[in-house]
Design a protein around this motif. Structure first.
Motif, mmCIF file in Angstrom:
data_model
loop_
_atom_site.group_PDB
_atom_site.id
_atom_site.type_symbol
_atom_site.label_atom_id
_atom_site.label_comp_id
_atom_site.label_asym_id
_atom_site.label_seq_id
_atom_site.Cartn_x
_atom_site.Cartn_y
_atom_site.Cartn_z
ATOM 1 N N ASP A 581 0.858 -1.178 0.000
ATOM 2 C CA ASP A 581 0.000 0.000 0.000
ATOM 3 C C ASP A 581 0.897 1.232 0.000
ATOM 4 N N CYS A 583 0.138 4.268 0.256
ATOM 5 C CA CYS A 583 -0.250 5.279 1.241
ATOM 6 C C CYS A 583 0.451 5.040 2.580
ATOM 7 N N LEU A 712 -4.559 10.303 3.029
ATOM 8 C CA LEU A 712 -4.033 9.882 1.732
ATOM 9 C C LEU A 712 -4.905 8.805 1.104
ATOM 10 N N THR A 713 -5.409 7.879 1.919
ATOM 11 C CA THR A 713 -6.285 6.832 1.395
ATOM 12 C C THR A 713 -7.596 7.427 0.893
ATOM 13 N N GLU A 716 -6.847 9.125 -2.333
ATOM 14 C CA GLU A 716 -6.663 8.131 -3.389
ATOM 15 C C GLU A 716 -8.004 7.614 -3.889
ATOM 16 N N GLU A 717 -8.940 7.351 -2.968
ATOM 17 C CA GLU A 717 -10.266 6.878 -3.371
ATOM 18 C C GLU A 717 -11.014 7.941 -4.163
ATOM 19 N N ASP A 720 -9.613 8.079 -7.615
ATOM 20 C CA ASP A 720 -10.089 6.943 -8.413
ATOM 21 C C ASP A 720 -11.518 7.177 -8.904
#
Length: 738
Positions: A581, A583, A712-713, A716-717, A720
């Motif tokens: 990962d 992140c 950060l996650t 990132e989502e 996306d």
């Protein structure tokens, strides 16, 4: 599956063997084995900052590219010369064009610097100024003793010449019978000899010397002048043996006090496992000292710091395991199952944390040099041995004790009700505090620049020049000291621009004065020492010199940046592949950058000298902090399976690991704090930033890393979703669907 409980007989045998192993290890450390005292602490090779002595680094003059044979010849001849001062003296080649000389355990170090001087040009010159032979044509020079026809003792120096030298001296002695020939070293006359006959066998003698000491000095000067290459001094360091002894005593005291406090804390907090951890820590310390003795590693002051720091870090693996055992007991497992599960669940975090710290140590080993090299060795060996004692020795001991009846929960404890802290909702106060602390560094550096000072208190390793340290034997103010020093420096070195600082020494027995100037020669340093000793400011053995050229300082700055960058990159790559990962890796590196900036602010605010130990300090903090971060990330990865929202399992994970991070930091700070209180000045300069770095690492692992990963996650989502939405809008999204 093998039954966890051993028989009572086997358990007692294991405990007795463990006690015998520990007793044997202690005995080896104290007394050694055999006539050679193999493995004893007394056999550990001490660096100059502990044993005292002189260190000089030479470089081939600019524009010269020496061959391998020329460098080997120079090393050999210099080694032969320094043997006269100490049989433990070492001459080693560094790189392709440098030679380092270390002469430990000597008293009159200033005289050695003056006597050794600058390896230069040796010439044999006739009365009318003709050079008939050069130093490179002399292959050996040895002092000798004999008797004359009357039975009186005579002293001489016998020279062995190369083939070219033999031809040259044969021709010169044939043409200049009964004339004198002068031997010049860097233009100064060493001696004059009279040619009495032609020399044809490639060996000649200089006769009529007054004493054996005079003959040995002349032979030594000829050997140093017979190098095939010309060298220039890059740096030199003088440390008195008395001060080195003081450093050893204070560091050993700090180690014993710190180790005792850590063991007491472990026993008080973790009960039976704490006692086992104390046994393992003592065993680990003995193994570490034996390993240093066996491998011949040179132990320096930063190396001692590395040992004591690794003792504090060795607690970490035990804390992770014991906290896991308590968690499992609290969740309802039996003591036996909790022990098995605790070791199993803690293994991943322990390996990840220690591997990343080893990366920092390896980088420090290959990039650093001198004392920093020794620090890296002690840190890496400490990490490996601490893992062995935590994962193997403690596991065996706990199993034996459990088998002997220590099976009740009261011997291991359980966790109290742990309140869930909503760290993901605390950004409103976490972010401002973090920003203020980080900005304190740049703001302080800017303030220093505005007042005409360096932004940081760069030591000689970064600025070049000469630094003199005096352990004064009288009370004097800084203004009075400057009034005394300036005329002395002006007379001896022609240098009035000096920077003087005065502070109380760690033992409070005297004041310590530090004087910085432009780079001085070894002879000037020796003269200064004599002048100041005559004035009664300090005893000659309590005066140290450290001289570093601009070449060394440029390399030190480049090495500092390179070492930190390589460590961060290596950890980024490892964490990316370990956690699968990106992140996790990015948030960990951002947290490490935070820690580095906080430690940098500490250097700026407290004006701590920034020298070679600065690199070791930064990489130690990086390795230590990543260890705590990995424990948090390992728990986040584990809790992702519990059906909670991301914010919830992040908060749960941080809350579960918070007590571990705080306790590990506390025990390590105890070790380093004792080192700071009892250590000599150079150790204290190293210890304070380490303490600040540990606190910063604890803050970042608890308050920053989880929040950074969450943000950060989330980002990132969202990226996306935006990307998918964009592809759908332009009508090609279906081509990217699985």
């Amino acid at each position: 599956m093998e039954e966890y409980c051993w028989s009572r007989k086997k358990s007692w045998i294991v405990l007795v063997l463990m006690l015998l192993f520990l007793s044997g290890a202690v005995l080896i450390v104290v007394a050694g084995m055999g006539e050679t005292k193999w493995g004893s602490a007394a056999k550990i090779h001490l660096g100059l900052d502990l044993s005292g002595g002189v260190s000089i680094t030479y470089q081939v003059v600019d524009g010269t590219s020496p061959t391998t044979e020329e460098m080997e010849d120079a090393v050999y001849k210099l080694q032969q010369r320094v043997y006269a001062y100490s049989t433990e003296a070492q001459v080693v080649q560094e790189g392709t064009d440098r030679i380092n000389i270390q002469i430990p355990g000597v008293m009159d170090t200033e005289e050695i610097l003056t006597d050794l001087g600058k390896p230069g040009t040796l010439e044999f010159v006739t009365e009318d100024g003709e050079t008939v032979m050069e130093g490179a044509q002399v292959t050996g020079a040895e002092a000798g003793m004999g008797t004359d026809d009357s039975g009186n003792l005579t002293y001489s120096v016998v020279l062995t010449l190369s083939d070219e030298g033999a031809k040259a001296i044969a021709q010169a002695t044939a043409e200049h019978q009964n004339e004198s020939i002068r031997i010049l070293y860097n233009g100064e006359e060493l001696t004059t000899a009279v040619i009495t006959k032609q020399i044809t066998d490639g060996e000649c003698a200089i006769l009529g010397l007054g004493t054996m000491a005079e003959a040995e000095r002349l032979a030594s000067s000829i050997r140093i002048g017979s190098l095939q290459i010309e060298l220039e001094e890059l740096s030199s360091t003088v440390v008195s043996p008395q001060l080195g002894t003081r450093a050893i005593q204070t560091s050993v005291q700090a180690a014993f006090v710190g180790l005792a406090l850590v063991i007491f804390l472990m026993m008080y907090t973790y009960r039976l496992p704490g006692i086992v951890a104390g046994f393992a820590l003592v065993f680990y310390t003995c193994l570490d000292l034996i390993a240093l003795s066996m491998t011949g590693v040179t132990l320096t002051l930063p190396g001692i710091a590395g040992i004591i720091l690794s003792i504090g870090m060795a607690v970490d693996a035990n804390v992770v395991i014991y906290m896991r055992i308590r968690e499992e007991i609290t969740m309802g497992l039996s003591v036996k199952d909790a022990i098995l599960s605790g070791y199993k669940l803690a293994l991943g975090a322990i390996l990840d944390g220690n591997i990343t710290t080893l990366m920092a140590g390896c980088i420090l080993y290959y990039v650093g040099s001198g004392p920093i090299h020794g620090f890296a060795v002690t840190l890496m060996s400490g990490i490996v041995l601490s893992m062995f004692t935590a994962l193997v020795i403690t596991r065996i001991l706990i199993r034996a004790l459990y088998s002997l009846g220590f099976q009740q929960e009261k011997w291991y404890g359980r966790l109290h009700d742990r309140k869930l802290v909503r760290f993901t909702k605390g950004k409103k106060w976490i972010v401002p505090v973090t920003i203020v602390v980080i900005l304190s560094g740049p703001l302080t550096m800017a303030a220093h620049a505005q007042t005409g000072q360096n932004i940081l208190n760069f030591s000689m390793d970064f600025t070049g020049g000469t630094q003199m340290t005096l352990y004064l034997n009288q009370d004097i103010t800084q203004e009075e000291l400057e009034e005394v020093l300036k005329p002395v420096y002006a007379e001896v070195a022609g240098e009035e621009n000096i920077q003087v600082s005065l502070e109380e020494s760690v033992d409070a027995e005297s004041n310590v004065a530090t004087v910085r100037t432009a780079m001085l020669t070894s002879r000037q340093c020796s003269q200064l020492s004599d002048e100041l000793a005559e004035l009664g400011l300090a005893e000659a053995e309590n005066i140290e010199f450290d001289t570093v050229s601009a070449t060394i300082t440029n390399e030190t700055r480049a090495m500092s940046i390179l070492a930190v960058m390589l460590a961060l990159i290596a950890m980024l790559v490892y964490l990316h592949f370990r956690f699968r990962d990106g992140c996790f890796a990015v948030s960990a590196i951002l947290a490490l950058v935070h820690d580095v900036l906080v430690v940098l602010a500490c250097y700026a605010v407290f004006r701590i000298p920034v020298g070679s130990s600065f690199i070791a300090c930064m990489l130690t903090i990086v390795g230590y902090s990543i260890n705590a971060t990995i424990v948090v990330f390992d728990r986040i990865r584990e809790n992702q399976k519990d059906g909670l929202t991301r914010q919830e399992y992040v908060d749960v994970s941080i809350s579960q690991t918070m007590s571990r991070n705080i306790y590990t930091s506390l025990t390590t700070i105890v070790m380093v704090l004792v080192l700071y209180v009892h250590g000599v000045e150079s150790i204290r300069e190293f210890a304070l930033p380490i303490i600040v770095g540990i606190i910063a690492g604890t803050w970042s692992s608890i308050c920053l890393t989880g929040n950074l990963w969450n943000q950060l996650t989330t980002l990132e989502e969202e990226m996306d979703l935006f990307y998918d939405h964009f592809l759908d809008r332009i009508g090609i999204g279906k081509y990217f669907d699985e």
